[in-house]
Structures are given as structure tokens and as C-alpha cells.
Design a protein around this motif. Structure first.
Motif, PDB file in Angstrom:
ATOM      1  N   LEU A 149      17.549  58.363  11.383  1.00  0.00           N
ATOM      2  CA  LEU A 149      18.153  59.764  11.822  1.00  0.00           C
ATOM      3  C   LEU A 149      16.761  60.904  11.635  1.00  0.00           C
ATOM      4  O   LEU A 149      16.757  61.720  12.994  1.00  0.00           O
ATOM      5  CB  LEU A 149      19.716  59.697  11.537  1.00  0.00           C
ATOM      6  CG  LEU A 149      19.830  61.123  11.618  1.00  0.00           C
ATOM      7  CD1 LEU A 149      20.126  60.766  13.518  1.00  0.00           C
ATOM      8  CD2 LEU A 149      21.436  61.232  10.685  1.00  0.00           C
ATOM      9  N   SER A 150      15.992  60.652  10.313  1.00  0.00           N
ATOM     10  CA  SER A 150      14.940  61.781   9.942  1.00  0.00           C
ATOM     11  C   SER A 150      13.782  61.744  11.463  1.00  0.00           C
ATOM     12  O   SER A 150      13.524  63.286  11.639  1.00  0.00           O
ATOM     13  CB  SER A 150      15.214  61.607   8.817  1.00  0.00           C
ATOM     14  OG  SER A 150      16.004  62.026   8.029  1.00  0.00           O
ATOM     15  N   ARG A 151      13.563  60.427  11.869  1.00  0.00           N
ATOM     16  CA  ARG A 151      12.759  60.716  12.261  1.00  0.00           C
ATOM     17  C   ARG A 151      13.450  60.531  14.191  1.00  0.00           C
ATOM     18  O   ARG A 151      12.455  61.885  14.405  1.00  0.00           O
ATOM     19  CB  ARG A 151      11.952  59.001  12.716  1.00  0.00           C
ATOM     20  CG  ARG A 151      11.397  59.142  11.494  1.00  0.00           C
ATOM     21  CD  ARG A 151      10.634  57.281  12.212  1.00  0.00           C
ATOM     22  NE  ARG A 151       9.726  56.798  10.403  1.00  0.00           N
ATOM     23  CZ  ARG A 151       9.472  55.899   9.586  1.00  0.00           C
ATOM     24  NH1 ARG A 151      10.342  55.025  10.815  1.00  0.00           N
ATOM     25  NH2 ARG A 151       9.216  55.764   9.115  1.00  0.00           N
ATOM     26  N   ASN A 152      14.470  60.446  14.305  1.00  0.00           N
ATOM     27  CA  ASN A 152      15.494  61.154  15.037  1.00  0.00           C
ATOM     28  C   ASN A 152      15.018  62.586  15.615  1.00  0.00           C
ATOM     29  O   ASN A 152      15.453  63.743  16.629  1.00  0.00           O
ATOM     30  CB  ASN A 152      16.042  60.544  15.774  1.00  0.00           C
ATOM     31  CG  ASN A 152      15.860  58.992  16.827  1.00  0.00           C
ATOM     32  OD1 ASN A 152      15.353  58.548  17.704  1.00  0.00           O
ATOM     33  ND2 ASN A 152      15.642  58.355  15.468  1.00  0.00           N
ATOM     34  N   LEU A 153      15.527  63.100  14.276  1.00  0.00           N
ATOM     35  CA  LEU A 153      15.787  64.940  14.121  1.00  0.00           C
ATOM     36  C   LEU A 153      14.949  65.758  14.176  1.00  0.00           C
ATOM     37  O   LEU A 153      14.529  66.633  14.656  1.00  0.00           O
ATOM     38  CB  LEU A 153      17.076  65.095  13.670  1.00  0.00           C
ATOM     39  CG  LEU A 153      17.617  64.302  13.704  1.00  0.00           C
ATOM     40  CD1 LEU A 153      19.060  64.855  12.079  1.00  0.00           C
ATOM     41  CD2 LEU A 153      18.905  64.457  14.748  1.00  0.00           C
ATOM     42  N   ALA A 154      13.120  65.283  13.226  1.00  0.00           N
ATOM     43  CA  ALA A 154      11.724  65.878  13.892  1.00  0.00           C
ATOM     44  C   ALA A 154      11.815  66.908  14.344  1.00  0.00           C
ATOM     45  O   ALA A 154      10.959  68.233  14.259  1.00  0.00           O
ATOM     46  CB  ALA A 154      11.341  64.779  13.091  1.00  0.00           C
ATOM     47  N   ASP A 155      11.799  66.519  15.953  1.00  0.00           N
ATOM     48  CA  ASP A 155      11.221  67.305  16.812  1.00  0.00           C
ATOM     49  C   ASP A 155      12.179  68.418  16.669  1.00  0.00           C
ATOM     50  O   ASP A 155      11.359  69.672  17.862  1.00  0.00           O
ATOM     51  CB  ASP A 155      10.669  66.215  18.156  1.00  0.00           C
ATOM     52  CG  ASP A 155      10.084  65.851  17.913  1.00  0.00           C
ATOM     53  OD1 ASP A 155       8.659  65.211  16.953  1.00  0.00           O
ATOM     54  OD2 ASP A 155       9.675  64.877  19.248  1.00  0.00           O
ATOM     55  N   LEU A 156      13.296  68.733  16.915  1.00  0.00           N
ATOM     56  CA  LEU A 156      13.810  69.763  16.546  1.00  0.00           C
ATOM     57  C   LEU A 156      14.070  71.010  15.089  1.00  0.00           C
ATOM     58  O   LEU A 156      15.063  71.430  15.296  1.00  0.00           O
ATOM     59  CB  LEU A 156      15.566  68.914  17.009  1.00  0.00           C
ATOM     60  CG  LEU A 156      15.211  68.445  18.237  1.00  0.00           C
ATOM     61  CD1 LEU A 156      16.863  67.852  18.145  1.00  0.00           C
ATOM     62  CD2 LEU A 156      15.376  69.262  19.143  1.00  0.00           C
TER      63      LEU A 156
END
Length: 140
Positions: free
Chosen positions: A23-30
Motif C-alpha cells: 500500500l505504501s508503494r501504491n500511495l508513494a506517488d501521491l
């Protein structure tokens, strides 16, 4: 000799860490952490909400919630306002920027969860949720 539940305990901890990292990786760009996402999502659902209520719903201690709110406020995502009825209480809501980001985050998290739970039927997911709730109830 291994204990009966060693493998469950180890695997649950390992998977929880991997899910958090995913989840952290998926949210990182934001530029949002899973913890910040949790707070934003609760504020989105319950605003205006006090910091104490937010701490309870997020199952985080008050100082942790306060630190997260400070970060979100610096990012201009959250608005703090004094309660008109009880001036000792601070109420939180999302700014326009916070509302827009939360909408995007909801889509991002939904897509991440679809990937995380790919191959599971609705029944599998319901059973999984039931089992997790039972474990939580046993702990409490």
C-alpha cells in the motif's frame, strides 16, 4: 519443538508487513503514507470530527494523530476549526485540496486492493473478513 500456532503468528505478521509496504508503494506517488490515508479517509467520512474521535476511530493514540494532522495541515489537506459549542474542542475537515486528493486516494487504494486480493471470490473475502473479526474479538 514448534508450537501449534507459530506458523500462523509468523505468517500473519509477515503478510501484514508486506500488505503495508504494498500500500505504501501504491500511495508513494501521491506523497501520502498509509497512516495519513487512514486519517484523511476517516475525516472524509465523518467531518467535522474532533481529534479525540479521530484517534478512537483510527485506533491510534492522540499524540500520533496530532502529528499526522500537523503534517496534513502543512500540506493544506486538512482544516482545523474551533468548535462553536465547545471552544476547547478542535474540529477537523478536509480542505478542497484534501477532498480532491482523498477522491484520488480512494481510487488508488481500491485498485491496490483489487491487485492484493486478485483471485479471491466474494465468498473468500467474506470468510476472510469473518475470520479476521473473530481473531480481533478473541484478542480484545
Amino acid at each position: 519443538m514448534r508450537q501449534k500456532f507459530d506458523e500462523f503468528s509468523f505468517q500473519t505478521t509477515k503478510i501484514a508487513k508486506k500488505m503495508h509496504l504494498f500500500l505504501s508503494r501504491n500511495l508513494a506517488d501521491l506523497q501520502v503514507t498509509p497512516e495519513q490515508w487512514t486519517i484523511l479517509n476517516i475525516i472524509h467520512q465523518k467531518a467535522p470530527i474532533s481529534q479525540r474521535e479521530l484517534a478512537g476511530l483510527s485506533e491510534k493514540d492522540t499524540p500520533t494523530v496530532n502529528r499526522i494532522i500537523d503534517v496534513l495541515q502543512r500540506k493544506n489537506l486538512v482544516i482545523r476549526e474551533t468548535d462553536a459549542v465547545d471552544r476547547r474542542k478542535t474540529l477537523l475537515s478536509l480542505s478542497d485540496k484534501g477532498s480532491e486528493l482523498t477522491r484520488i486516494l480512494q481510487e488508488t487504494v481500491e485498485e491496490a486492493c483489487k491487485n492484493m486480493f486478485a483471485g479471491f471470490s466474494e465468498q473468500d473475502l467474506q470468510t476472510f473478513a469473518t475470520l479476521l473479526n473473530q481473531i480481533e474479538n478473541n484478542i480484545e
